[in-house]
Design an enzyme around this catalytic site. Structure first.
Site, PDB file in Angstrom:
ATOM      1  N   GLU A   9       7.634  -6.927   2.265  1.00  0.00           N
ATOM      2  CA  GLU A   9       6.336  -6.981   2.952  1.00  0.00           C
ATOM      3  C   GLU A   9       5.389  -8.162   2.403  1.00  0.00           C
ATOM      4  OE1 GLU A   9       5.143  -4.786   5.116  1.00  0.00           O
ATOM      5  OE2 GLU A   9       6.073  -2.996   4.761  1.00  0.00           O
ATOM      6  N   TYR A  55     -14.724   1.046  -8.060  1.00  0.00           N
ATOM      7  CA  TYR A  55     -16.015   1.487  -7.610  1.00  0.00           C
ATOM      8  C   TYR A  55     -16.965   1.284  -8.930  1.00  0.00           C
ATOM      9  CZ  TYR A  55     -13.417   3.395  -4.051  1.00  0.00           C
ATOM     10  OH  TYR A  55     -12.501   3.681  -2.922  1.00  0.00           O
ATOM     11  N   SER A  59      -9.734   5.570  -5.603  1.00  0.00           N
ATOM     12  CA  SER A  59     -10.649   6.739  -5.963  1.00  0.00           C
ATOM     13  C   SER A  59      -9.975   7.537  -6.851  1.00  0.00           C
ATOM     14  CB  SER A  59     -10.871   7.238  -4.499  1.00  0.00           C
ATOM     15  OG  SER A  59      -9.463   7.929  -4.107  1.00  0.00           O
ATOM     16  N   ARG A  93     -10.380  10.276   0.624  1.00  0.00           N
ATOM     17  CA  ARG A  93     -10.302  10.938   2.157  1.00  0.00           C
ATOM     18  C   ARG A  93     -11.851  12.009   2.156  1.00  0.00           C
ATOM     19  NH1 ARG A  93      -3.915  12.464   2.219  1.00  0.00           N
ATOM     20  NH2 ARG A  93      -3.558  10.087   2.284  1.00  0.00           N
ATOM     21  N   LYS A 144       0.857  -1.199  -0.060  1.00  0.00           N
ATOM     22  CA  LYS A 144      -0.091  -0.012  -0.088  1.00  0.00           C
ATOM     23  C   LYS A 144       0.939   1.362   0.078  1.00  0.00           C
ATOM     24  CE  LYS A 144      -3.848   2.212   2.625  1.00  0.00           C
ATOM     25  NZ  LYS A 144      -4.747   2.411   3.571  1.00  0.00           N
ATOM     26  N   ARG A 151       0.984  10.293   5.504  1.00  0.00           N
ATOM     27  CA  ARG A 151       1.152   8.880   6.017  1.00  0.00           C
ATOM     28  C   ARG A 151       2.406   8.291   5.570  1.00  0.00           C
ATOM     29  NH1 ARG A 151      -5.135   8.179   4.970  1.00  0.00           N
ATOM     30  NH2 ARG A 151      -5.975   8.770   6.754  1.00  0.00           N
ATOM     31  N   LYS A 188      -1.730  -1.887  -3.837  1.00  0.00           N
ATOM     32  CA  LYS A 188      -2.866  -0.567  -3.879  1.00  0.00           C
ATOM     33  C   LYS A 188      -1.844   0.558  -4.080  1.00  0.00           C
ATOM     34  CE  LYS A 188      -6.249   1.830  -1.180  1.00  0.00           C
ATOM     35  NZ  LYS A 188      -7.153   1.607   0.371  1.00  0.00           N
TER      36      LYS A 188
END
Length: 334
Positions: free
Chosen positions: A240, A320, A281, A213, A203, A224, A255
């Site tokens: 990871e 989506y 998004s 957001r 990610k 972040r 992602k």
């Protein structure tokens, strides 16, 4: 006739001559079952709330979420990933609404489970960012850093309340070190061995999260970057990946999807568990905005982006457009 020797015997265009020919020899196919619908449910609203940066996507009421789940199921979509949006007054430093058995996400899981049972795979976002007043994915230290191990304790509790609510798959998305192992232990401790873990393995700290957001009403200030991955790195993702698999991940995710197809392909080549990609998004918003301007063909662009993600190695795609695309794919085969 020409004099190019054997050239006429090698004409790849022969396999592109008609739509039927191209369909027959297609190497990558999209199926409704490949798709997972991300959905937002907002506490305290009586009508769906449109998300300005994501035309066509809303923050659902509990009732409209039920309807969306049924529509996804009827279209042939395999799963739904739920994100809770609590009332602002319920946000605090620890994100306690995220572990409240009666919090909006847990209530929504029960709603959807009662509506579709086991026919649709119900997934839940396991992260604190929607529920904290500071908007970070974890518990903060006094000097404002995200405390990895204190956050893991919160994730363990979140996993348990989501499992008790009836979720099939939890998706720990905060990129805390050790999160998959802690969540697995927490689930097993309460006898929820059958609840699967979709690991957000790679990610990235991406500029394409902006519309999300708005979708979750994030309170984030800053960024972040201390826990999400650097977009420059690939080997880090493979590290990871190894850790998540060792800790018990049932599925792994990359992602965003579109800007990281190389990472997705590398992960897909390396594992024997299902690989998922999240078309996020910002990827959605770019296509919708360009289509609204008349700059691209919307439907063709949507299918092209999803086919590219599938071709790169994703067995499942969070998008989506899931229900819309699933309907069109189903209609095309009818």
């Amino acid at each position: 006739m020409n004099s190019y020797g054997s050239f006429p015997g090698a004409r790849p265009r022969r396999l592109r001559t008609t739509p039927a020919m191209r369909r027959m020899v297609a190497e990558t196919r999209l199926d409704p079952a490949d798709l997972i619908l991300p959905a937002f449910v907002r506490e305290g609203v009586t009508e769906p709330v449109p998300i300005g940066a994501m035309p066509g996507v809303v923050q659902h009421t509990r009732d409209t979420l039920r309807k969306a789940a049924v529509e996804a199921l009827e279209a042939g979509v395999s799963g739904i990933m739920l994100f809770g949006v609590p009332e602002d007054a319920k946000k605090d430093a620890l994100g306690t609404a995220g572990t409240d058995p009666d919090g909006i996400l847990q209530v929504a899981i029960r709603d959807v489970r009662s509506e579709v049972g086991d026919e649709l795979v119900i997934m839940s976002d396991l992260c604190l960012d929607e529920y904290t007043d500071h908007g970070h994915c974890g518990v903060l230290t006094e000097d404002g850093r995200v405390d990895n191990d204190a956050t893991l304790e919160r994730y363990a509790e979140m996993a348990q309340v989501q499992a008790d609510a009836g979720v099939h798959v939890v998706g720990p998305s905060g990129m805390m070190d050790g999160q998959v192992g802690v969540v697995r232990d927490a689930l097993d401790t309460i006898g929820k061995e059958d609840v699967s873990i979709l690991a957000y393995t790679a990610k990235y700290s991406s500029a394409f999260y902006g519309p999300f957001r708005e979708a979750v009403g994030s309170s984030l200030t800053g960024d972040r970057k201390t826990y999400q991955q650097d977009p420059a790195n690939l080997r880090e993702s493979m590290r990871e990946l190894a850790l998540d698999l060792e800790e018990g991940a049932d599925m792994v995710m990359v992602k965003p999807a579109g800007p990281y197809l190389d990472v997705l392909a590398k992960v897909a080549e390396s594992v024997d568990v299902p690989v998922v990609a999240y078309q996020i998004s910002g990827e959605y918003a770019m296509v919708e905005a360009a289509a609204e301007k008349g700059w691209i063909d919307r439907d063709k662009a949507i299918l092209e982006t999803l086919t590219g993600i599938r071709r790169a190695g994703a067995q499942m795609i969070l998008t989506y457009w899931a229900t819309e695309v699933a309907r069109k794919l189903g209609a095309g085969r009818g």
